[in-house]
Scaffold this motif. Structure first.
Motif, short mmCIF file in Angstrom:
data_model
loop_
_atom_site.label_atom_id
_atom_site.label_comp_id
_atom_site.label_asym_id
_atom_site.label_seq_id
_atom_site.Cartn_x
_atom_site.Cartn_y
_atom_site.Cartn_z
N LEU A 143 0.83 -1.20 0.00
CA LEU A 143 0.00 0.00 0.00
C LEU A 143 0.87 1.26 0.00
O LEU A 143 0.57 2.24 -0.69
CB LEU A 143 -0.94 -0.01 1.21
CG LEU A 143 -1.91 1.16 1.33
CD1 LEU A 143 -2.85 1.20 0.13
CD2 LEU A 143 -2.71 1.04 2.62
N CYS A 146 2.23 1.85 -3.47
CA CYS A 146 1.17 2.39 -4.34
C CYS A 146 0.91 3.86 -4.03
O CYS A 146 0.72 4.67 -4.95
CB CYS A 146 -0.11 1.58 -4.20
SG CYS A 146 0.02 -0.08 -4.88
N CYS A 147 0.92 4.22 -2.76
CA CYS A 147 0.72 5.62 -2.37
C CYS A 147 1.86 6.50 -2.89
O CYS A 147 1.62 7.61 -3.39
CB CYS A 147 0.61 5.75 -0.86
SG CYS A 147 -0.94 5.13 -0.19
#
Length: 193
Positions: A143, A146-147
């Motif tokens: 995550l 992806c951020c």
């Protein structure tokens, strides 16, 4: 359930803070080589780092189940060494440069070379954790990657992260590495044994 979320968030923050140099390079590279190619190379490098850390974690758990906590000495030592170098003023802060139109392979290799600190934190964290916590850690790391990629895509449209902000945030990395090393060395509830 809350402990899995807390562990995942810890790995998320460690991944973000150890990838600030990657983010700065990614923002600069997006302007030179194109945002899509740069972000794809960054994400590919992060997948390689996360998978390598997970494979090492599985291997260490099978070979040295009770000694995995001592892997915390790696990020602890790297963090202390980085602080010492910064205090002495001998920290080599080389900014790698790529030509226009760099290939995805070259971009991925650049981001892999910038991700040694991420691997040094992620591998011991996952190796010292129980399997369920490894899943939460990998999810947090994924995550975070992806951020960072999303921030880079947005930043390529409107440059919003100045060099001074990135440098201030980057100065936190040695402290994150020291804290992660101490956490891994401690016997916490996330440990495999």
């Amino acid at each position: 359930m809350l402990d899995f979320v807390a562990f995942g968030l810890s790995v998320f923050m460690a991944q973000i803070l150890t990838n600030l140099d990657n983010l700065a390079a990614l923002l600069a590279l997006s302007l030179v080589a194109g945002a899509k190619r740069s972000v794809f190379g960054f994400l590919l490098a992060q997948v390689i780092i996360i998978c390598s850390a997970l494979m090492l974690a599985f291997g260490v758990a099978d070979v040295v189940p009770r000694g995995a906590g001592y892997l915390g000495l790696i990020p602890l030592g790297l963090g202390v060494l980085t602080l010492i170098r910064k205090r002495r003023g001998t920290d080599d802060d080389a900014n790698p440069k790529l030509q226009n139109g760099a290939s995805i392979l070259v971009t991925t290799l650049l981001f892999l070379s910038l991700s040694v600190d991420t691997f040094a934190i992620l591998a011991p964290l996952l190796a010292d954790s129980a399997p369920n916590y490894r899943t939460a850690g990998v999810a947090g790391a994924g995550l975070a990657a992806c951020c960072l990629a999303l921030i880079a895509l947005l930043g390529s449209k409107v440059p919003f992260m100045s060099g001074s902000v990135a440098n201030r945030l980057e100065s936190l990395v040695p402290y994150v590495m020291i804290c992660a090393g101490l956490y891994i060395l401690s016997n916490s509830w996330t440990d495999a044994i």
